[in-house]
Motif scaffolding. Structure first.
Motif, PDB file in Angstrom:
ATOM      1  N   SER A 277       0.842  -1.190   0.000  1.00 21.41           N
ATOM      2  CA  SER A 277       0.000   0.000   0.000  1.00 21.41           C
ATOM      3  C   SER A 277       0.884   1.251   0.000  1.00 21.41           C
ATOM      4  N   HIS A 278       0.458   2.268  -0.739  1.00 20.76           N
ATOM      5  CA  HIS A 278       1.167   3.552  -0.698  1.00 20.76           C
ATOM      6  C   HIS A 278       0.766   4.358   0.527  1.00 20.76           C
ATOM      7  N   ALA A 279      -0.393   4.040   1.086  1.00 25.27           N
ATOM      8  CA  ALA A 279      -0.887   4.756   2.267  1.00 25.27           C
ATOM      9  C   ALA A 279      -0.370   4.073   3.534  1.00 25.27           C
ATOM     10  N   PRO A 280       0.038   4.834   4.542  1.00 18.59           N
ATOM     11  CA  PRO A 280       0.574   4.266   5.795  1.00 18.59           C
ATOM     12  C   PRO A 280      -0.534   3.784   6.717  1.00 18.59           C
ATOM     13  N   LEU A 281      -1.200   2.702   6.311  1.00 12.26           N
ATOM     14  CA  LEU A 281      -2.376   2.215   7.030  1.00 12.26           C
ATOM     15  C   LEU A 281      -2.185   0.783   7.496  1.00 12.26           C
ATOM     16  N   HIS A 282      -2.989   0.404   8.489  1.00 11.53           N
ATOM     17  CA  HIS A 282      -2.939  -0.952   9.037  1.00 11.53           C
ATOM     18  C   HIS A 282      -4.301  -1.636   8.905  1.00 11.53           C
ATOM     19  N   ALA A 283      -4.259  -2.961   8.860  1.00 13.17           N
ATOM     20  CA  ALA A 283      -5.473  -3.780   8.930  1.00 13.17           C
ATOM     21  C   ALA A 283      -5.323  -4.732  10.105  1.00 13.17           C
ATOM     22  N   ALA A 284      -6.379  -4.855  10.919  1.00 17.79           N
ATOM     23  CA  ALA A 284      -6.353  -5.756  12.072  1.00 17.79           C
ATOM     24  C   ALA A 284      -7.348  -6.888  11.848  1.00 17.79           C
ATOM     25  N   HIS A 416      -6.238  -1.140  -0.548  1.00 19.11           N
ATOM     26  CA  HIS A 416      -5.157  -0.270  -1.020  1.00 19.11           C
ATOM     27  C   HIS A 416      -4.092  -1.082  -1.762  1.00 19.11           C
ATOM     28  N   ASN A 417      -4.559  -1.961  -2.650  1.00 15.57           N
ATOM     29  CA  ASN A 417      -3.717  -2.755  -3.539  1.00 15.57           C
ATOM     30  C   ASN A 417      -3.169  -4.027  -2.893  1.00 15.57           C
ATOM     31  N   VAL A 418      -3.295  -4.191  -1.587  1.00 14.59           N
ATOM     32  CA  VAL A 418      -2.813  -5.394  -0.901  1.00 14.59           C
ATOM     33  C   VAL A 418      -3.913  -6.455  -0.944  1.00 14.59           C
ATOM     34  N   PRO A 527      -3.928  -9.630  15.806  1.00 12.23           N
ATOM     35  CA  PRO A 527      -2.886  -9.438  14.800  1.00 12.23           C
ATOM     36  C   PRO A 527      -3.154  -8.172  13.990  1.00 12.23           C
ATOM     37  N   ILE A 528      -2.096  -7.422  13.717  1.00 18.07           N
ATOM     38  CA  ILE A 528      -2.208  -6.145  13.004  1.00 18.07           C
ATOM     39  C   ILE A 528      -1.178  -6.138  11.890  1.00 18.07           C
ATOM     40  N   ALA A 529      -1.632  -5.956  10.657  1.00 18.81           N
ATOM     41  CA  ALA A 529      -0.744  -5.952   9.494  1.00 18.81           C
ATOM     42  C   ALA A 529      -0.521  -4.532   9.007  1.00 18.81           C
ATOM     43  N   ASP A 530       0.733  -4.168   8.828  1.00 21.88           N
ATOM     44  CA  ASP A 530       1.102  -2.895   8.220  1.00 21.88           C
ATOM     45  C   ASP A 530       0.988  -3.079   6.704  1.00 21.88           C
ATOM     46  N   LEU A 531       0.021  -2.443   6.085  1.00 17.36           N
ATOM     47  CA  LEU A 531      -0.219  -2.635   4.651  1.00 17.36           C
ATOM     48  C   LEU A 531       0.880  -2.038   3.790  1.00 17.36           C
TER      49      LEU A 531
END
Length: 546
Positions: A277-284, A416-418, A527-531
């Protein structure tokens, strides 16, 4: 209206419709409701009009006392609610600083207690709030089911599986560049014959070899993998019924057996290309919530809600919470009814529909900028056969106050593309019972095998009921960046050839059924993934959070 409901929901209190009408009838409903909330000392499960009127009478009494003492300085009494003190309460000094910044003390109305809110303080500005959601559904059974349960449906399901995975084997495995149909084996002049087929049957012989029946769309062939074959025999021990494999070898001298030299699984590339992802976002990942169970871990859940709203944790932990844009919920969102023996004795909510209502109330406490992606599991109110479609519209409507996207099980989507493959994971049990080296309490190892086989549930007639769709939605036809499962109530992380593997814990303590099976869950972990970077971390809500 929503802010008023949230105000009381923060204390675990539901608001009756007539009570809400009474609150909204006031000149300034939100201010009035806040004063009432601050004047209630013991919050009930359901807020009635009588509760409000009692608190209102106390306010009037305090106002009268304040008027008589108008020339005297007034100091509010501040009490910190320590009910959940072992599950990450914010320390007193931080709380007092928050009050100083956000509360205005009236000289006319004394507020005897100011309880810690579950919602975000005004000083917390989550980074994820600055970004719009970007969710694209790639593969999902929802709205695409065509099965009628006929023999033609079964034939088309297995034909689709065979055609698709045969193509994967032919195009991605160099060892199978010259495959011949099974019916031409007798006339093949090659020393090393290459075949692709479905595993119709297999067994271990009395001498310790593995006998295999392989079938394609032309014929069936009896094969044998000798126990002294150091390359093929360990691979043969991972065989399961109804999967598609490739084999190489030659006919025996008498032509009645095919001697297997090697077994080739579809597998995924060693050089798998990942998306970022180009955006500094996370998915949990928030699996197996099991609302409605007496073993639902309310205290740990409340700690999670405080943290994700910016009210709990150190600066680093709050920064991570502020980057979460998505919560992915892969099934078993409620405990359901009649799922295992004597389950009714362990239910706190015995009405299935009310279980979903209670969950919807809990999810309303998630910050509005976070998007939820919700899919069903084997405890949920959808058809038991996989692939499962998304929840019925009547259940979806209960979550109208949240930004929720409902998907089937399994489903592939991108954030975000992931690309993420989300599967509740009932077939984990099938793999664990059919492949000796795999264990039910090591789900990540089973997930690796699923990727190697390019299939989530190849075995028909096992623990996992399969619907005879004309297209096999259980095939892994795209290599995901993140592969997430739930079901086994464990928190496991791993990696396989560039794919991040996540088993997403649960929010239910050990049930009597699990105790009978001698199974110990690993709950209340997130669990938290940095996209952007692909890294995965884990928040543990079983321990005090500073």
């Amino acid at each position: 209206m929503k802010s008023i409901i949230q105000l009381f929901s923060a204390h675990g209190t539901l608001v009756q419709p007539d009570t809400l009408d009474y609150l909204l009838s006031k000149n300034n409903p939100e201010e009035f409701s806040e004063n009432i909330a601050n004047n209630i000392t013991n919050y009930p499960l359901v807020l009635t009009v009588n509760h409000v009127k009692e608190a209102e009478q106390q306010l009037i009494s305090h106002t009268h006392q304040s008027t008589e003492q108008a020339n005297e300085p007034v100091e509010p009494t501040i009490s910190i609610n320590r009910e959940d003190q072992n599950y990450g309460e914010i320390n007193t000094q931080e709380h007092l600083e928050t009050i100083t910044e956000t509360q205005t003390v009236s000289t006319q109305i004394i507020k005897p207690t100011i309880k810690e809110p579950i919602y975000s303080p005004s000083t917390w500005h989550p980074d994820a709030k600055e970004y719009d959601a970007d969710i694209k559904i790639i593969k999902d059974i929802t709205g695409n089911s065509t099965c009628e349960g006929t023999t033609k449906d079964f034939a088309k399901l297995f034909a689709d599986r065979f055609d698709l995975l045969r193509n994967v084997l032919r195009t991605q495995r160099r060892e199978l560049s010259h495959v011949v149909p099974i019916k031409r084996v007798q006339s093949a002049s090659m020393d090393d014959i290459q075949l692709i087929g479905i595993v119709e049957n297999y067994r271990t012989t009395k001498n310790g070899h593995i006998f295999l029946e392989l079938e394609d769309d032309t014929s069936t062939l009896n094969c044998i993998i000798l126990k002294n074959n150091r390359e093929a025999f360990p691979l043969a021990e991972d065989l399961v019924l109804d999967e598609i494999i490739g084999v190489t070898g030659q006919l025996s001298k008498h032509g009645d057996l095919f001697l297997v030299n090697n077994i080739i699984y579809p597998d995924i590339s060693l050089n798998n290309r990942t998306h970022k992802s180009h955006a500094p976002l996370h998915a949990a990942f928030l699996s197996d919530i099991h609302v409605g169970s007496k073993e639902f871990m309310q205290k740990q859940w409340n700690a999670f809600l405080k943290w994700i709203n910016g009210n709990l944790g150190n600066s680093r932990q709050k920064q991570v919470a502020g980057k979460i844009k998505y919560l992915i919920i892969p099934g078993d969102i409620v405990d359901g009814i009649g799922i295992y023996p004597n389950q009714e004795k362990e239910l706190s909510i015995v009405d299935l529909y009310k279980q979903y209502e209670a969950l919807a109330t809990e999810l309303e406490k998630i910050p509005e900028h976070i998007s939820l992606i919700i899919q069903p599991g084997n405890h949920d109110a959808v058809r038991p056969a996989e692939p499962q479609p998304a929840f019925d519209k009547n259940i979806q409507k209960l979550f109208h106050s949240t930004d929720a996207t409902f998907i089937g099980n399994p489903a592939t989507f991108s954030l975000h593309n992931v690309e993420i493959l989300s599967y509740h994971g009932q077939s984990l049990m099938d793999f664990a019972t059919n492949i000796q080296r795999l264990k039910y309490n090591e789900p990540v190892e089973i997930m690796k095998v699923m990727l190697q086989k390019h299939h989530l549930a190849p075995m028909y007639g096992g623990y996992t009921p399969l619907a005879p769709e004309r297209k096999d939605y259980m095939i892994i036809d795209r290599v995901p960046d993140i592969f997430v499962t739930g079901h086994v109530h464990l928190a496991n992380l791993g990696e396989y050839r560039g794919v991040t593997l996540v088993n997403a814990s649960s929010w239910q303590a050990q049930t009597s059924y699990q105790k009978m099976l001698n199974f110990t869950p690993d709950p209340a972990k997130l669990p938290i993934a940095d996209l952007q970077s692909g890294k995965v971390t884990m928040m543990d809500f079983n321990k005090p959070i500073p």
